[in-house]
Design an enzyme around this catalytic site. Structure first.
Site, PDB file in Angstrom:
ATOM      1  N   LYS A 157      51.026  19.780  55.271  1.00 16.30           N
ATOM      2  CA  LYS A 157      50.407  19.361  54.018  1.00 16.30           C
ATOM      3  C   LYS A 157      49.546  20.492  53.469  1.00 16.30           C
ATOM      4  CE  LYS A 157      50.447  15.362  51.699  1.00 16.30           C
ATOM      5  NZ  LYS A 157      51.678  14.631  51.406  1.00 16.30           N
ATOM      6  N   THR A 201      54.040  14.202  56.482  1.00 16.48           N
ATOM      7  CA  THR A 201      52.981  15.031  55.889  1.00 16.48           C
ATOM      8  C   THR A 201      51.812  14.162  55.421  1.00 16.48           C
ATOM      9  OG1 THR A 201      53.941  15.026  53.659  1.00 16.48           O
ATOM     10  CG2 THR A 201      54.658  16.763  55.166  1.00 16.48           C
ATOM     11  N   ARG A 235      32.902  55.453  34.417  1.00 17.82           N
ATOM     12  CA  ARG A 235      33.772  54.374  33.941  1.00 17.82           C
ATOM     13  C   ARG A 235      33.261  53.035  34.445  1.00 17.82           C
ATOM     14  NH1 ARG A 235      39.246  54.095  37.778  1.00 17.82           N
ATOM     15  NH2 ARG A 235      38.139  54.059  39.768  1.00 17.82           N
ATOM     16  N   GLN A 247      39.690  53.257  46.591  1.00 21.01           N
ATOM     17  CA  GLN A 247      40.126  53.483  47.971  1.00 21.01           C
ATOM     18  C   GLN A 247      38.944  53.872  48.877  1.00 21.01           C
ATOM     19  OE1 GLN A 247      41.739  54.408  45.248  1.00 21.01           O
ATOM     20  NE2 GLN A 247      43.969  54.374  45.527  1.00 21.01           N
ATOM     21  N   HIS A 307      41.067  46.826  34.626  1.00 19.76           N
ATOM     22  CA  HIS A 307      40.791  47.942  33.726  1.00 19.76           C
ATOM     23  C   HIS A 307      40.030  47.518  32.471  1.00 19.76           C
ATOM     24  CE1 HIS A 307      43.277  50.347  36.284  1.00 19.76           C
ATOM     25  NE2 HIS A 307      44.347  49.620  36.058  1.00 19.76           N
TER      26      HIS A 307
END
Length: 303
Positions: A12, A60, A179, A235, A263
């Site tokens: 479920k 279920t 940025r 990163q 972005h």
């Protein structure tokens, strides 16, 4: 043509509940947990697929009822402990169940200030952020436990750079030393099963606050590094987050992040003769970058 069943699981999904936990000394002081549970069973169910024999199927709906009844009877705080309880329940109750895979999402409700102090039993929902726990458990006692944070949306308007990347004839992106950086944090830390011991140890560690401390620590580390680091790239920033979490929590084996780079593009007003000194941006929902990593310990690591 000859065929065979290679793999199967069922159960479920999207079983929801809100649990109220009352302070034994003052029942008006309460905590709440809103959770969504997925519980999938593994076992000797082959004949239900290959021979249309339903005698081995645990409906279920029964799985759903079990989750809800056990949530009523058992302490669901923290979700790692509740996942362990559910896993043991299904394996102990049904002899033909060989394993259970459980995934729990806890929705974030926080108490808010009223007249300068946190109210005893009033809460505000903090966006879409989730606390998660995933447990894979086998009758043999083998288990894998993971905890995490999902959909924690963050943005900083400066202190993010991106330059020095590979350029080729397909590259149009301009390098920048300033940025906007925004992402939806999806972090998962895998607990070292050998260090934890048996699944029973999850109950003891939960009582000691280990899972709550790790969640808070991982969340605080994520937010602090995100805010303070002059990020050279997604990163590098996500690696530093992993490194710090591993250093703080020795029972964690690996830390993984999946960070979409959401972005925000600087609007060009040169056609109007106007400058735009990083003040007005266009939120671009698609496409987005997606950066992933998993960081673990080396054999010589002192973390």
């Amino acid at each position: 043509m000859s065929t065979e069943l290679k793999d199967s699981t069922y159960g479920k999904d999207n079983v929801k509940f809100l649990k109220v936990k009352k302070d034994p000394k003052n029942p008006k002081v309460q905590e709440v947990m809103e959770a969504t549970v997925r519980c999938l069973l593994v076992g000797d169910f082959d004949v239900s697929y290959t021979e249309a024999d339903n005698s081995v199927i645990i409906p279920t709906d029964t799985v759903k009822n079990t989750i809800l009844v056990e949530a009523k009877k058992f302490d669901t705080f923290p979700i790692e402990r509740f996942a362990a309880h559910l896993a043991e329940h299904f394996v102990n109750k049904y002899s033909w169940v060989s394993g259970v895979n459980i995934y729990i999402k806890q929705h974030k409700w926080s108490k808010y200030l009223v007249n300068g102090k946190l109210h005893d039993h009033s809460f505000v929902k903090d966006g879409e952020e989730l606390r998660t726990a995933s447990l894979s458990y086998k009758r043999s006692g083998e288990f894998t436990l993971e905890s995490g944070i999902k959909d924690l949306t963050v943005l900083k308007s400066t202190n993010s750079m991106f330059y020095g990347y590979n350029n080729c004839d397909y590259t149009t992106l301009e390098p920048t030393t300033d940025r906007i950086l925004s992402t939806d944090v999806d972090a998962v830390w895998k607990w070292d099963s050998k260090k934890l011991g048996s699944i029973k140890s999850i109950y003891k560690l939960a009582q000691q606050g280990v899972f709550d401390k790790a969640f808070k620590g991982a969340r605080d580390t994520t937010l602090t590094i995100f805010a303070l680091e002059n990020s050279p790239s997604v990163q590098a920033t996500m690696y530093n987050m992993c490194h710090e979490i591993l250093g703080a929590f020795p029972l964690i084996e690996t830390v993984s992040y999946a960070l979409p780079n959401k972005h925000y593009f600087l609007l060009d007003f040169s056609w109007k003769g106007e400058d735009n000194e990083n003040e007005l941006f266009y939120p671009s929902p698609h496409p987005n970058g997606l950066i992933k990593c998993t960081v673990g310990r080396t054999d010589k690591s002192k973390l």
